[in-house]
Design a protein around this motif. Structure first.
Motif, PDB file in Angstrom:
ATOM      1  N   LEU A 152       0.826  -1.210   0.000  1.00  0.00           N
ATOM      2  CA  LEU A 152       0.000   0.000   0.000  1.00  0.00           C
ATOM      3  C   LEU A 152       0.860   1.261   0.000  1.00  0.00           C
ATOM      4  CD1 LEU A 152      -2.832  -0.986   2.518  1.00  0.00           C
ATOM      5  CD2 LEU A 152      -2.986  -0.821   0.026  1.00  0.00           C
ATOM      6  N   GLU A 153       1.929   1.209   0.796  1.00  0.00           N
ATOM      7  CA  GLU A 153       2.836   2.382   0.836  1.00  0.00           C
ATOM      8  C   GLU A 153       3.462   2.633  -0.530  1.00  0.00           C
ATOM      9  OE1 GLU A 153       6.764   4.003   0.719  1.00  0.00           O
ATOM     10  OE2 GLU A 153       6.505   1.850   0.977  1.00  0.00           O
ATOM     11  N   ARG A 154       3.934   1.573  -1.191  1.00  0.00           N
ATOM     12  CA  ARG A 154       4.545   1.723  -2.520  1.00  0.00           C
ATOM     13  C   ARG A 154       3.536   2.256  -3.528  1.00  0.00           C
ATOM     14  NH1 ARG A 154       9.562  -0.661  -3.418  1.00  0.00           N
ATOM     15  NH2 ARG A 154      10.685  -0.589  -1.440  1.00  0.00           N
ATOM     16  N   LEU A 155       2.337   1.688  -3.530  1.00  0.00           N
ATOM     17  CA  LEU A 155       1.319   2.141  -4.477  1.00  0.00           C
ATOM     18  C   LEU A 155       0.961   3.606  -4.244  1.00  0.00           C
ATOM     19  CD1 LEU A 155      -1.103  -0.936  -4.527  1.00  0.00           C
ATOM     20  CD2 LEU A 155       0.419  -0.192  -6.363  1.00  0.00           C
ATOM     21  N   THR A 156       0.802   3.983  -2.979  1.00  0.00           N
ATOM     22  CA  THR A 156       0.402   5.355  -2.667  1.00  0.00           C
ATOM     23  C   THR A 156       1.481   6.358  -3.034  1.00  0.00           C
ATOM     24  OG1 THR A 156      -0.948   4.538  -0.832  1.00  0.00           O
ATOM     25  CG2 THR A 156      -0.406   6.883  -0.836  1.00  0.00           C
ATOM     26  N   THR A 157       2.717   6.094  -2.611  1.00  0.00           N
ATOM     27  CA  THR A 157       3.791   7.052  -2.886  1.00  0.00           C
ATOM     28  C   THR A 157       4.082   7.167  -4.374  1.00  0.00           C
ATOM     29  OG1 THR A 157       5.408   5.277  -2.487  1.00  0.00           O
ATOM     30  CG2 THR A 157       4.891   6.751  -0.649  1.00  0.00           C
ATOM     31  N   HIS A 158       4.072   6.052  -5.100  1.00  0.00           N
ATOM     32  CA  HIS A 158       4.316   6.125  -6.540  1.00  0.00           C
ATOM     33  C   HIS A 158       3.175   6.845  -7.257  1.00  0.00           C
ATOM     34  CE1 HIS A 158       7.539   3.296  -5.737  1.00  0.00           C
ATOM     35  NE2 HIS A 158       7.951   3.463  -6.979  1.00  0.00           N
ATOM     36  N   ASP A 159       1.947   6.642  -6.789  1.00  0.00           N
ATOM     37  CA  ASP A 159       0.829   7.357  -7.395  1.00  0.00           C
ATOM     38  C   ASP A 159       0.970   8.856  -7.190  1.00  0.00           C
ATOM     39  OD1 ASP A 159      -1.969   7.273  -8.590  1.00  0.00           O
ATOM     40  OD2 ASP A 159      -2.368   8.318  -6.711  1.00  0.00           O
ATOM     41  N   VAL A 160       1.343   9.266  -5.966  1.00  0.00           N
ATOM     42  CA  VAL A 160       1.545  10.689  -5.690  1.00  0.00           C
ATOM     43  C   VAL A 160       2.684  11.250  -6.539  1.00  0.00           C
ATOM     44  CG1 VAL A 160       2.271  12.345  -3.931  1.00  0.00           C
ATOM     45  CG2 VAL A 160       0.606  10.573  -3.367  1.00  0.00           C
ATOM     46  N   ALA A 161       3.785  10.510  -6.638  1.00  0.00           N
ATOM     47  CA  ALA A 161       4.942  10.985  -7.398  1.00  0.00           C
ATOM     48  C   ALA A 161       4.606  11.132  -8.877  1.00  0.00           C
ATOM     49  CB  ALA A 161       6.109  10.024  -7.207  1.00  0.00           C
ATOM     50  N   LEU A 162       3.926  10.145  -9.447  1.00  0.00           N
ATOM     51  CA  LEU A 162       3.611  10.205 -10.875  1.00  0.00           C
ATOM     52  C   LEU A 162       2.597  11.302 -11.177  1.00  0.00           C
ATOM     53  CD1 LEU A 162       3.456   6.383 -11.683  1.00  0.00           C
ATOM     54  CD2 LEU A 162       5.255   8.006 -12.301  1.00  0.00           C
ATOM     55  N   ARG A 163       1.606  11.451 -10.294  1.00  0.00           N
ATOM     56  CA  ARG A 163       0.640  12.545 -10.502  1.00  0.00           C
ATOM     57  C   ARG A 163       1.328  13.908 -10.394  1.00  0.00           C
ATOM     58  NH1 ARG A 163      -4.795  11.174 -10.287  1.00  0.00           N
ATOM     59  NH2 ARG A 163      -5.218   9.004  -9.717  1.00  0.00           N
ATOM     60  N   GLY A 164       2.235  14.038  -9.423  1.00  0.00           N
ATOM     61  CA  GLY A 164       2.951  15.303  -9.287  1.00  0.00           C
ATOM     62  C   GLY A 164       3.835  15.603 -10.478  1.00  0.00           C
ATOM     63  N   THR A 165       4.503  14.583 -11.006  1.00  0.00           N
ATOM     64  CA  THR A 165       5.353  14.770 -12.179  1.00  0.00           C
ATOM     65  C   THR A 165       4.523  15.202 -13.380  1.00  0.00           C
ATOM     66  OG1 THR A 165       6.895  13.098 -11.380  1.00  0.00           O
ATOM     67  CG2 THR A 165       6.982  13.631 -13.718  1.00  0.00           C
ATOM     68  N   THR A 166       3.386  14.554 -13.570  1.00  0.00           N
ATOM     69  CA  THR A 166       2.512  14.925 -14.686  1.00  0.00           C
ATOM     70  C   THR A 166       2.016  16.360 -14.542  1.00  0.00           C
ATOM     71  OG1 THR A 166       1.787  12.624 -14.907  1.00  0.00           O
ATOM     72  CG2 THR A 166       0.410  14.308 -15.925  1.00  0.00           C
ATOM     73  N   ALA A 167       1.603  16.731 -13.341  1.00  0.00           N
ATOM     74  CA  ALA A 167       1.125  18.095 -13.112  1.00  0.00           C
ATOM     75  C   ALA A 167       2.236  19.118 -13.334  1.00  0.00           C
ATOM     76  CB  ALA A 167       0.566  18.222 -11.692  1.00  0.00           C
ATOM     77  N   ALA A 168       3.456  18.789 -12.901  1.00  0.00           N
ATOM     78  CA  ALA A 168       4.578  19.716 -13.080  1.00  0.00           C
ATOM     79  C   ALA A 168       4.874  19.937 -14.560  1.00  0.00           C
ATOM     80  CB  ALA A 168       5.809  19.182 -12.358  1.00  0.00           C
ATOM     81  N   ARG A 169       4.911  18.842 -15.319  1.00  0.00           N
ATOM     82  CA  ARG A 169       5.180  18.993 -16.755  1.00  0.00           C
ATOM     83  C   ARG A 169       4.067  19.790 -17.444  1.00  0.00           C
ATOM     84  NH1 ARG A 169       7.574  13.648 -16.720  1.00  0.00           N
ATOM     85  NH2 ARG A 169       9.806  13.887 -17.104  1.00  0.00           N
ATOM     86  N   SER A 170       2.829  19.528 -17.078  1.00  0.00           N
ATOM     87  CA  SER A 170       1.713  20.256 -17.686  1.00  0.00           C
ATOM     88  C   SER A 170       1.839  21.754 -17.417  1.00  0.00           C
ATOM     89  CB  SER A 170       0.379  19.733 -17.135  1.00  0.00           C
ATOM     90  OG  SER A 170       0.200  18.375 -17.450  1.00  0.00           O
ATOM     91  N   ARG A 171       2.209  22.098 -16.180  1.00  0.00           N
ATOM     92  CA  ARG A 171       2.337  23.515 -15.854  1.00  0.00           C
ATOM     93  C   ARG A 171       3.491  24.156 -16.628  1.00  0.00           C
ATOM     94  NH1 ARG A 171       4.357  26.432 -10.318  1.00  0.00           N
ATOM     95  NH2 ARG A 171       4.042  28.566 -11.034  1.00  0.00           N
TER      96      ARG A 171
END
Length: 320
Positions: free
Chosen positions: A1-20
């Motif tokens: 659960l920890e791996r899934l949660t942290t990777h989901d947060v990291a990937l969403r943040g990376t996508t949002a950063a690139r979009s901005r």
């Protein structure tokens, strides 16, 4: 659960950063505002954003886990032996503070020395790939490839120079573990012979330090991830700040009845072929065909008119 949660947060943040980043660059003048060649711009929107995404998975979570484990281990040992707890606390400080500091220092040295070389490598590689035909005809392809190889070697040399503090950081944790375990063992032998210490307490006293270092062992890599992310964020913010400044100075937003006025425009990539002067007034909704031989600069001129490239000469304005 920890791996899934942290990777989901990291990937969403990376996508949002690139979009901005893309939105900020599109709002202004990407090439002119960034003041960068394409290779360096690709590096900042690619590897630098990835470095920011690593912070959650490789830095924040490991640091939080190691802090909890360290306090828990020292607290448990306090009930068995205060000297053993003090030795463990010092050893954990070496592994959790000194080793990460050395790793961060090595990462700063490597990044400071290699960032410019990495940018040169990206620029040279992109130039050689995009303009290989022209460079071969002009007899400069070998020179462009040599520049890329030289820049790559500079990156490797910078990494080698940072290996010394990195090696000390790698050795700090094993040494701290050895000192802590040996100290706990000696204290345990002394207490076992003079007090009513149970075999279970003896086992905890000796084995607990081993498990306590599982959290701090990954802190050097966490410090490296934080250092790289800090430097990467500075490079990304430099791009965004310049894009914002360019956007404020000259917004390309098209008015309702706007006219795109192009006067004596000469377009081209830095160091490449330059188009002939072009002058035209285009009202909103107008359709104009741009014709010419392959390689004459049609796409380059359109990119310049759209604000994706800075003009070599002339002006491009949007007015009523």
């Amino acid at each position: 659960l920890e791996r899934l949660t942290t990777h989901d947060v990291a990937l969403r943040g990376t996508t949002a950063a690139r979009s901005r980043i893309y939105q900020q660059l599109a709002a202004g003048d990407p090439a002119a505002a960034a003041g960068l060649r394409r290779g360096d711009l690709l590096s900042r929107t690619g590897a630098d954003v990835d470095a920011l995404g690593d912070v959650v998975v490789k830095a924040l979570i490991p640091i939080a886990v190691s802090i909890v484990l360290a306090f828990a281990a020292v607290g448990i040992l306090l009930f068995i032996s205060v000297p053993a707890a003090l030795i463990l606390a010092v050893a954990l400080a070496v592994s959790g503070i000194a080793a990460p500091w050395l790793s961060a220092r090595a990462a700063r040295l490597a990044e400071a020395d290699s960032s410019a070389a990495a940018a040169r490598f990206s620029e040279s590689a992109v130039t050689a790939l995009d303009h290989s035909a022209e460079l071969r005809v002009s007899g400069r392809l070998d020179q462009a490839v040599s520049e890329a190889v030289s820049a790559e070697n500079d990156v490797v040399d910078a990494t080698d120079r940072a290996a010394v503090p990195s090696a000390f950081a790698a050795a700090a944790t094993p040494l701290a573990i050895g000192v802590s375990v040996l100290g706990a063992l000696l204290i345990g032998i002394t207490l076992y012979g003079t007090t009513d210490m149970s075999p279970m307490s003896m086992g905890i006293l000796v084995l607990l330090p081993l498990s306590a270092f599982e959290g701090t062992a990954i802190l050097p890599s966490a410090a490296v991830a934080l250092t790289k992310a800090r430097l990467a964020s500075a490079r990304i913010m430099a791009v965004l700040d310049r894009a914002d400044a360019e956007h404020v100075e000259g917004n390309r937003a098209w008015p309702e009845d706007g006219v795109l006025s192009v006067h004596a425009l000469r377009a081209g990539w830095p160091g490449g072929k330059v188009t002939e002067p072009l002058s035209v007034d285009l009202p909103r909704g107008a359709r104009v065909a741009v014709v010419g031989e392959s390689g004459s600069g049609k796409t380059t001129a359109l990119m310049t008119m759209a604000g994706l490239l800075p003009p070599i000469a002339g002006t491009v304005r949007v007015g009523v």
